[in-house]
Design a protein around this motif. Structure first.
Motif, PDB file in Angstrom:
ATOM      1  N   ALA A 234      14.884   3.429  -1.131  1.00  0.00           N
ATOM      2  CA  ALA A 234      14.002   4.489  -0.596  1.00  0.00           C
ATOM      3  C   ALA A 234      14.012   4.182   1.046  1.00  0.00           C
ATOM      4  O   ALA A 234      14.414   4.873   1.895  1.00  0.00           O
ATOM      5  N   LEU A 235      13.705   2.838   1.274  1.00  0.00           N
ATOM      6  CA  LEU A 235      13.493   2.364   2.683  1.00  0.00           C
ATOM      7  C   LEU A 235      14.864   2.203   3.437  1.00  0.00           C
ATOM      8  O   LEU A 235      14.542   2.383   4.828  1.00  0.00           O
ATOM      9  N   PHE A 236      15.810   1.969   2.999  1.00  0.00           N
ATOM     10  CA  PHE A 236      16.983   1.547   3.688  1.00  0.00           C
ATOM     11  C   PHE A 236      18.002   2.641   3.838  1.00  0.00           C
ATOM     12  O   PHE A 236      19.038   2.727   4.399  1.00  0.00           O
ATOM     13  N   VAL A 237      17.811   3.623   2.582  1.00  0.00           N
ATOM     14  CA  VAL A 237      19.038   4.537   2.390  1.00  0.00           C
ATOM     15  C   VAL A 237      18.607   5.992   2.321  1.00  0.00           C
ATOM     16  O   VAL A 237      18.925   6.674   3.210  1.00  0.00           O
TER      17      VAL A 237
ATOM     18  N   TYR B  35      17.172  -5.811   3.112  1.00  0.00           N
ATOM     19  CA  TYR B  35      17.161  -5.214   1.954  1.00  0.00           C
ATOM     20  C   TYR B  35      17.166  -5.996   0.690  1.00  0.00           C
ATOM     21  O   TYR B  35      16.296  -5.815  -0.301  1.00  0.00           O
ATOM     22  N   HIS B  36      17.765  -7.235   0.459  1.00  0.00           N
ATOM     23  CA  HIS B  36      17.709  -8.071  -0.628  1.00  0.00           C
ATOM     24  C   HIS B  36      16.195  -8.594  -0.951  1.00  0.00           C
ATOM     25  O   HIS B  36      15.646  -8.900  -1.968  1.00  0.00           O
ATOM     26  N   TYR B  37      15.521  -9.075   0.082  1.00  0.00           N
ATOM     27  CA  TYR B  37      14.136  -9.378   0.062  1.00  0.00           C
ATOM     28  C   TYR B  37      13.107  -8.117  -0.444  1.00  0.00           C
ATOM     29  O   TYR B  37      12.581  -8.505  -1.465  1.00  0.00           O
ATOM     30  N   VAL B  38      13.381  -6.971  -0.190  1.00  0.00           N
ATOM     31  CA  VAL B  38      12.606  -6.096  -0.504  1.00  0.00           C
ATOM     32  C   VAL B  38      12.907  -5.624  -1.921  1.00  0.00           C
ATOM     33  O   VAL B  38      12.103  -5.387  -2.865  1.00  0.00           O
ATOM     34  N   ALA B  39      14.185  -5.461  -2.287  1.00  0.00           N
ATOM     35  CA  ALA B  39      14.794  -5.503  -3.507  1.00  0.00           C
ATOM     36  C   ALA B  39      14.332  -6.110  -4.731  1.00  0.00           C
ATOM     37  O   ALA B  39      13.814  -6.285  -5.782  1.00  0.00           O
ATOM     38  N   GLU B  40      14.099  -7.800  -4.212  1.00  0.00           N
ATOM     39  CA  GLU B  40      13.643  -8.774  -4.981  1.00  0.00           C
ATOM     40  C   GLU B  40      12.145  -8.727  -5.356  1.00  0.00           C
ATOM     41  O   GLU B  40      11.881  -8.947  -6.353  1.00  0.00           O
ATOM     42  N   GLU B  41      11.409  -8.432  -4.263  1.00  0.00           N
ATOM     43  CA  GLU B  41      10.039  -8.540  -4.095  1.00  0.00           C
ATOM     44  C   GLU B  41       9.364  -7.153  -4.667  1.00  0.00           C
ATOM     45  O   GLU B  41       8.275  -7.248  -5.694  1.00  0.00           O
TER      46      GLU B  41
ATOM     47  N   ALA C  91       6.247   8.690  -0.592  1.00  0.00           N
ATOM     48  CA  ALA C  91       5.359   7.538  -0.272  1.00  0.00           C
ATOM     49  C   ALA C  91       5.847   6.299  -1.384  1.00  0.00           C
ATOM     50  O   ALA C  91       5.637   6.191  -2.477  1.00  0.00           O
ATOM     51  N   PRO C  92       6.759   5.509  -0.736  1.00  0.00           N
ATOM     52  CA  PRO C  92       7.653   4.519  -1.591  1.00  0.00           C
ATOM     53  C   PRO C  92       6.498   3.140  -1.967  1.00  0.00           C
ATOM     54  O   PRO C  92       5.687   2.845  -1.218  1.00  0.00           O
TER      55      PRO C  92
ATOM     56  N   HIS D 187       0.779  -1.323  -0.003  1.00  0.00           N
ATOM     57  CA  HIS D 187      -0.259   0.183   0.154  1.00  0.00           C
ATOM     58  C   HIS D 187       0.918   1.183  -0.064  1.00  0.00           C
ATOM     59  O   HIS D 187       0.232   2.458   0.176  1.00  0.00           O
ATOM     60  N   GLY D 188       1.994   0.978   0.052  1.00  0.00           N
ATOM     61  CA  GLY D 188       3.113   2.200  -0.110  1.00  0.00           C
ATOM     62  C   GLY D 188       2.924   2.987   1.165  1.00  0.00           C
ATOM     63  O   GLY D 188       3.188   4.357   1.359  1.00  0.00           O
ATOM     64  N   LEU D 189       2.704   2.511   2.397  1.00  0.00           N
ATOM     65  CA  LEU D 189       2.679   3.028   3.670  1.00  0.00           C
ATOM     66  C   LEU D 189       3.850   3.044   4.708  1.00  0.00           C
ATOM     67  O   LEU D 189       4.073   3.682   5.734  1.00  0.00           O
ATOM     68  N   VAL D 190       4.937   2.277   4.200  1.00  0.00           N
ATOM     69  CA  VAL D 190       6.078   2.314   4.837  1.00  0.00           C
ATOM     70  C   VAL D 190       7.173   3.229   4.199  1.00  0.00           C
ATOM     71  O   VAL D 190       7.268   2.998   3.140  1.00  0.00           O
ATOM     72  N   HIS D 191       7.686   3.974   5.440  1.00  0.00           N
ATOM     73  CA  HIS D 191       8.712   4.936   4.930  1.00  0.00           C
ATOM     74  C   HIS D 191      10.018   4.501   5.114  1.00  0.00           C
ATOM     75  O   HIS D 191      11.243   4.947   4.777  1.00  0.00           O
ATOM     76  N   PHE D 192      10.326   3.431   6.309  1.00  0.00           N
ATOM     77  CA  PHE D 192      11.746   3.069   6.697  1.00  0.00           C
ATOM     78  C   PHE D 192      11.548   1.721   7.202  1.00  0.00           C
ATOM     79  O   PHE D 192      10.674   1.033   7.367  1.00  0.00           O
ATOM     80  N   ILE D 193      12.804   0.730   6.786  1.00  0.00           N
ATOM     81  CA  ILE D 193      12.859  -0.313   7.410  1.00  0.00           C
ATOM     82  C   ILE D 193      14.134  -0.358   8.226  1.00  0.00           C
ATOM     83  O   ILE D 193      15.215   0.110   7.910  1.00  0.00           O
ATOM     84  N   ALA D 194      14.083  -0.680   9.519  1.00  0.00           N
ATOM     85  CA  ALA D 194      15.198  -0.656  10.444  1.00  0.00           C
ATOM     86  C   ALA D 194      15.342  -1.777  11.257  1.00  0.00           C
ATOM     87  O   ALA D 194      14.469  -2.925  11.297  1.00  0.00           O
TER      88      ALA D 194
END
Length: 253
Positions: free
Chosen positions: A219-222, A205-211, A238-239, A181-188
């Motif tokens: 956007a979420l990690f950097v 990071y690799h999971y999100v990049a792949e999926e 709004a990633p 839904h584009g509601l996540v702004h960061f993963i920590a």
């Protein structure tokens, strides 16, 4: 990568008990590609927030020369006294004394006045970053409320281990729903130790990049967490996933 939520300071809360554990965590973070890390001890009824001790612990870690730049912040629990103190001194609890504030809900309730509380923080110049909503079972059925909080100016931070399924099926499922839904702004990391809840962000990071695509992962990690360190507006407010890549992945699953 930039980790905006990590319990790295020794002896401050339920994170590492010793300096050696903290240094082991920092070594893992550096090895995984983390360049900057925000130390976020709990500010709660159980763990009092002690800025002087935080600075002293940070100085100890920095003197070890781990290669990871350290920043100040806290895991701010929504409670009456905390809110009162934050409104009186907006820079006390925020990341690097700027405008972003990590906010954790109580385990047992979502206040009826939550929207007004967020409004008070925003009007005082603090942008609430709601931490690990995917791990709070009281939020699993509140997607419309979460969407409204985000529209009103709040941000969301999901835990890296959640997207990998380490906290169970439902937290992973809700994390993926929030991502879609584009509601996540960061993963920590929300790391607490060097063994089970570590600051290694690279698998997530690799999971999100792949999926969801490389652009969303960056956007979420950097990109977004880097802006938090300096108090700048988010470069990717709004990633959203790469729709074509997402459809392709679903087709082959």
């Amino acid at each position: 990568m930039v980790d905006i939520h990590c319990h790295i300071l020794p002896g401050m809360d339920d994170g590492p008990a010793t300096l050696e554990e903290s240094l082991a965590m920092l070594a893992l973070a550096a090895k995984s590609g983390t360049t900057d890390l925000v130390a976020t001890p709990h500010a709660s009824l159980r763990f009092s927030f002690q800025p002087d001790q935080i600075r002293a612990r940070l100085a100890e870690l920095e003197s070890a020369g781990t290669g990871v730049r350290l920043h100040t912040g806290c895991d701010f629990h929504l409670a009456y006294d905390n809110l009162r103190h934050a409104l009186a001194d907006p820079n006390r609890y925020t990341i690097n004394g700027k405008c972003y504030l990590l906010v954790e809900f109580p385990d047992l309730t979502i206040y009826a006045s939550t929207e007004e509380i967020f409004g008070q923080l925003l009007r005082a110049g603090m942008t609430p970053i709601i931490t690990h909503p995917e791990r709070n079972m009281l939020l699993w059925q509140r997607l419309p409320e979460i969407q409204r909080w985000v529209r009103n100016g709040c941000l969301l931070q999901v835990t890296a281990l959640s997207v990998l399924g380490a906290f169970g099926r439902k937290p992973k499922s809700f994390a993926d729903e929030l991502l879609r839904h584009g509601l996540v702004h960061f993963i920590a990391s929300d790391a607490h130790d060097p063994v089970k809840r570590t600051p290694d962000l690279s698998p997530a990071y690799h999971y999100v990049a792949e999926e969801y695509g490389e652009a969303m992962a960056r956007a979420l990690f950097v990109e977004n967490p880097t802006a938090v360190l300096t108090g700048e507006p988010l470069p990717v407010p709004a990633p959203h996933p790469d729709v074509r890549r997402r459809k392709w992945r679903l087709f082959w699953k």
